[in-house]
Design a protein around this motif. Structure first.
Motif, PDB file in Angstrom:
ATOM      1  N   GLY A 234       0.844  -1.188   0.000  1.00 33.66           N
ATOM      2  CA  GLY A 234       0.000   0.000   0.000  1.00 33.66           C
ATOM      3  C   GLY A 234       0.879   1.238   0.000  1.00 33.66           C
ATOM      4  N   GLY A 235       0.601   2.171   0.886  1.00 34.76           N
ATOM      5  CA  GLY A 235       1.398   3.395   0.951  1.00 34.76           C
ATOM      6  C   GLY A 235       2.525   3.330   1.958  1.00 34.76           C
ATOM      7  N   ARG A 236       2.777   2.143   2.533  1.00 34.26           N
ATOM      8  CA  ARG A 236       3.765   2.022   3.610  1.00 34.26           C
ATOM      9  C   ARG A 236       5.013   1.304   3.111  1.00 34.26           C
ATOM     10  NH1 ARG A 236       4.436  -1.903   7.805  1.00 34.26           N
ATOM     11  NH2 ARG A 236       2.653  -3.041   6.900  1.00 34.26           N
ATOM     12  N   ARG A 237       6.171   1.941   3.306  1.00 30.95           N
ATOM     13  CA  ARG A 237       7.432   1.290   2.967  1.00 30.95           C
ATOM     14  C   ARG A 237       7.745   0.257   4.040  1.00 30.95           C
ATOM     15  NH1 ARG A 237      12.858   1.298   4.026  1.00 30.95           N
ATOM     16  NH2 ARG A 237      14.265   1.035   2.232  1.00 30.95           N
ATOM     17  N   VAL A 238       8.012  -0.972   3.599  1.00 33.88           N
ATOM     18  CA  VAL A 238       8.254  -2.043   4.565  1.00 33.88           C
ATOM     19  C   VAL A 238       9.668  -2.607   4.466  1.00 33.88           C
ATOM     20  CG1 VAL A 238       5.824  -2.698   4.701  1.00 33.88           C
ATOM     21  CG2 VAL A 238       7.286  -3.768   2.972  1.00 33.88           C
ATOM     22  N   GLU A 242      16.346  -6.484   0.111  1.00 35.73           N
ATOM     23  CA  GLU A 242      16.581  -7.646   0.959  1.00 35.73           C
ATOM     24  C   GLU A 242      15.286  -8.156   1.586  1.00 35.73           C
ATOM     25  OE1 GLU A 242      19.331  -9.347   1.083  1.00 35.73           O
ATOM     26  OE2 GLU A 242      20.182  -7.918  -0.351  1.00 35.73           O
ATOM     27  N   ALA A 243      14.390  -7.236   1.941  1.00 39.03           N
ATOM     28  CA  ALA A 243      13.102  -7.655   2.498  1.00 39.03           C
ATOM     29  C   ALA A 243      12.289  -8.416   1.453  1.00 39.03           C
ATOM     30  CB  ALA A 243      12.329  -6.436   3.000  1.00 39.03           C
ATOM     31  N   LEU A 244      12.349  -7.949   0.201  1.00 40.52           N
ATOM     32  CA  LEU A 244      11.643  -8.634  -0.872  1.00 40.52           C
ATOM     33  C   LEU A 244      12.231 -10.025  -1.103  1.00 40.52           C
ATOM     34  CD1 LEU A 244       9.477  -8.422  -3.092  1.00 40.52           C
ATOM     35  CD2 LEU A 244      11.221  -7.440  -4.581  1.00 40.52           C
ATOM     36  N   VAL A 245      13.558 -10.121  -1.045  1.00 39.27           N
ATOM     37  CA  VAL A 245      14.221 -11.412  -1.222  1.00 39.27           C
ATOM     38  C   VAL A 245      13.821 -12.375  -0.108  1.00 39.27           C
ATOM     39  CG1 VAL A 245      16.458 -12.587  -1.214  1.00 39.27           C
ATOM     40  CG2 VAL A 245      16.170 -10.457  -2.506  1.00 39.27           C
ATOM     41  N   ARG A 246      13.807 -11.900   1.130  1.00 36.87           N
ATOM     42  CA  ARG A 246      13.420 -12.767   2.250  1.00 36.87           C
ATOM     43  C   ARG A 246      11.982 -13.256   2.092  1.00 36.87           C
ATOM     44  NH1 ARG A 246      16.211  -8.822   5.224  1.00 36.87           N
ATOM     45  NH2 ARG A 246      14.238  -7.833   5.839  1.00 36.87           N
ATOM     46  N   GLY A 247      11.094 -12.355   1.678  1.00 34.53           N
ATOM     47  CA  GLY A 247       9.710 -12.743   1.483  1.00 34.53           C
ATOM     48  C   GLY A 247       9.557 -13.804   0.396  1.00 34.53           C
ATOM     49  N   MET A 248      10.255 -13.620  -0.710  1.00 34.09           N
ATOM     50  CA  MET A 248      10.192 -14.585  -1.803  1.00 34.09           C
ATOM     51  C   MET A 248      10.736 -15.937  -1.351  1.00 34.09           C
ATOM     52  SD  MET A 248       9.461 -15.392  -4.959  1.00 34.09           S
ATOM     53  CE  MET A 248       9.315 -13.947  -6.018  1.00 34.09           C
ATOM     54  N   GLU A 249      11.863 -15.932  -0.641  1.00 30.74           N
ATOM     55  CA  GLU A 249      12.459 -17.190  -0.192  1.00 30.74           C
ATOM     56  C   GLU A 249      11.557 -17.914   0.796  1.00 30.74           C
ATOM     57  OE1 GLU A 249      16.260 -15.928   1.232  1.00 30.74           O
ATOM     58  OE2 GLU A 249      17.206 -16.015  -0.755  1.00 30.74           O
ATOM     59  N   CYS A 250      10.880 -17.163   1.658  1.00 29.66           N
ATOM     60  CA  CYS A 250       9.951 -17.785   2.609  1.00 29.66           C
ATOM     61  C   CYS A 250       8.770 -18.423   1.875  1.00 29.66           C
ATOM     62  CB  CYS A 250       9.453 -16.752   3.610  1.00 29.66           C
ATOM     63  SG  CYS A 250      10.665 -16.283   4.856  1.00 29.66           S
ATOM     64  N   ASP A 251       8.232 -17.714   0.892  1.00 28.23           N
ATOM     65  CA  ASP A 251       7.109 -18.262   0.128  1.00 28.23           C
ATOM     66  C   ASP A 251       7.513 -19.551  -0.584  1.00 28.23           C
ATOM     67  OD1 ASP A 251       5.321 -16.350   0.884  1.00 28.23           O
ATOM     68  OD2 ASP A 251       5.466 -15.164  -0.964  1.00 28.23           O
ATOM     69  N   LEU A 252       8.684 -19.538  -1.213  1.00 22.28           N
ATOM     70  CA  LEU A 252       9.135 -20.730  -1.933  1.00 22.28           C
ATOM     71  C   LEU A 252       9.372 -21.889  -0.966  1.00 22.28           C
ATOM     72  CD1 LEU A 252      11.569 -19.022  -4.457  1.00 22.28           C
ATOM     73  CD2 LEU A 252       9.442 -20.200  -5.023  1.00 22.28           C
ATOM     74  N   ALA A 253       9.935 -21.594   0.204  1.00 23.57           N
ATOM     75  CA  ALA A 253      10.156 -22.644   1.205  1.00 23.57           C
ATOM     76  C   ALA A 253       8.841 -23.246   1.679  1.00 23.57           C
ATOM     77  CB  ALA A 253      10.942 -22.078   2.391  1.00 23.57           C
ATOM     78  N   ASP A 254       7.783 -22.431   1.699  1.00 24.79           N
ATOM     79  CA  ASP A 254       6.456 -22.912   2.106  1.00 24.79           C
ATOM     80  C   ASP A 254       5.727 -23.637   0.973  1.00 24.79           C
ATOM     81  OD1 ASP A 254       6.774 -21.911   4.645  1.00 24.79           O
ATOM     82  OD2 ASP A 254       5.692 -20.038   4.234  1.00 24.79           O
ATOM     83  N   GLY A 255       6.321 -23.657  -0.208  1.00 30.98           N
ATOM     84  CA  GLY A 255       5.695 -24.347  -1.333  1.00 30.98           C
ATOM     85  C   GLY A 255       4.802 -23.469  -2.183  1.00 30.98           C
ATOM     86  N   VAL A 256       4.876 -22.145  -2.009  1.00 31.39           N
ATOM     87  CA  VAL A 256       4.053 -21.218  -2.790  1.00 31.39           C
ATOM     88  C   VAL A 256       4.733 -20.930  -4.130  1.00 31.39           C
ATOM     89  CG1 VAL A 256       3.062 -18.899  -2.876  1.00 31.39           C
ATOM     90  CG2 VAL A 256       3.085 -20.166  -0.711  1.00 31.39           C
ATOM     91  N   ARG A 257       3.953 -20.941  -5.194  1.00 33.67           N
ATOM     92  CA  ARG A 257       4.485 -20.613  -6.511  1.00 33.67           C
ATOM     93  C   ARG A 257       3.644 -19.500  -7.136  1.00 33.67           C
ATOM     94  NH1 ARG A 257       7.728 -23.113  -4.401  1.00 33.67           N
ATOM     95  NH2 ARG A 257       9.004 -24.848  -5.154  1.00 33.67           N
TER      96      ARG A 257
END
Length: 328
Positions: A234-238, A242-257
């Motif tokens: 949304g309008g909030r910087r999170v 590196e945060a985007l990379v961590r999020g992607m790696e977590c999703d892939l580890a959980d089996g999300v594609r």
């Protein structure tokens, strides 16, 4: 009087045929000729006020995309007024959804009416050239409203951009008015190749997801994206890249594609709409879709990523692009 009406119909028909051959000036003249009638329909259904203006402008954007559908060029006036009428009725029914002004589908083969495809491409380039000249605050809501498939309601756009719904409405109104001026100014100008930009963005999305599944998302984005990438919800910087990379790696580890099903791109903005596929043993793990709203720097590299989780997709939306799509 009848002679004058017959002459007007013949002039309409000539402008329609020119517009269908990709003549931007003819299309601009056609919309200008029928603007009073289109606005009269909106006023009759909605009364005076900003909604009538918005629906008239929204109908004009729909006409830009669908001018090739006109079968009887002399009846283009009723056709334009019908588009306004449908837009107004949708608003009165509370339907925030609008028909995207996306790229027209290419012919299935190189021999399938290539002239018609080239004609529509010329109009698409004209529209995108104008869109790219809007300010960033006006460009994002307009592209989402008219070019995306799922982030189209005022509420979704507000969440994606981190702004109130009233601000979205105001910015869309300003963007449509400004776009109309820009389209008029650009009728005689050379236009860029919007199809090439969208095709390149499709390949970038595919390469990005392939790199992620190979465990190379971090190195891929470090090499191909701006070093100062910001991640927003949304309008909030999170966070940063590196945060985007961590999020992607977590999703892939959980089996999300993720699978891309709709992508559009200009010089400074791209929208990647992805189907999210939960792991088989946890089908409710994630929302059904996510939109990557990418702000690009002057070199075309990703500078800012906004993620917006979308509502459920229709069955015809959730699919990988076919090979022909990648050539659009």
């Amino acid at each position: 009087m009848r002679d004058r009406e017959a002459a007007d119909l013949r002039e309409d028909a000539g402008l329609v045929r020119l517009a269908q051959r990709g003549d931007a000036t003819a299309l601009a003249l056609l919309l200008e000729r029928h603007a009073p009638g289109m606005r009269a329909v909106a006023l009759a259904l909605l009364g005076p006020g900003p909604d009538a203006d918005d629906m008239t402008q929204e109908a004009a954007l729909t006409a830009l995309r669908r001018i090739g559908d006109v079968r009887d060029p002399e009846a283009v006036g009723p056709w334009l007024r019908m588009i306004v009428r449908n837009a107004c009725r949708s608003l009165l029914r509370g339907q925030a959804r609008t028909e995207p002004v996306g790229d027209p589908a290419p012919p299935a083969t190189a021999d399938a009416d290539p002239e018609r495809w080239l004609e529509r491409s010329a109009l698409r380039d004209w529209v995108w050239e104008a869109v790219d000249q809007l300010s960033p605050t006006l460009r994002m809501p307009l592209v989402l409203r008219h070019f995306s498939r799922t982030v189209t309601s005022y509420e979704d756009i507000a969440r994606a951009c981190g702004t109130p719904v009233g601000t979205v409405r105001s910015r869309l109104s300003q963007a449509r008015a400004r776009l109309g001026d820009l389209l008029t100014d650009l009728t005689a100008a050379a236009h860029g190749d919007a199809a090439a930009r969208t095709a390149a963005s499709r390949l970038e999305a595919r390469d990005t997801l392939e790199a992620a599944e190979l465990g190379r998302f971090g190195s891929f984005t470090a090499r191909r994206w701006s070093p100062d990438v910001d991640l927003y919800l949304g309008g909030r910087r999170v966070g940063d890249r590196e945060a985007l990379v961590r999020g992607m790696e977590c999703d892939l580890a959980d089996g999300v594609r993720q699978r891309p099903y709709h992508i559009v791109a200009g010089r400074s903005l791209a929208v990647w709409e992805m189907e999210l596929i939960s792991p088989p043993d946890d089908p409710e793990h994630c929302p059904p879709a996510v939109a990557w709203l990418l702000t690009l720097d002057e070199g075309g590299r990703v500078r800012r990523v906004r993620l917006h989780h979308s509502r459920p997709l229709r069955p015809d939306q959730a699919r990988l692009p076919e090979a022909a799509d990648l050539l659009m």
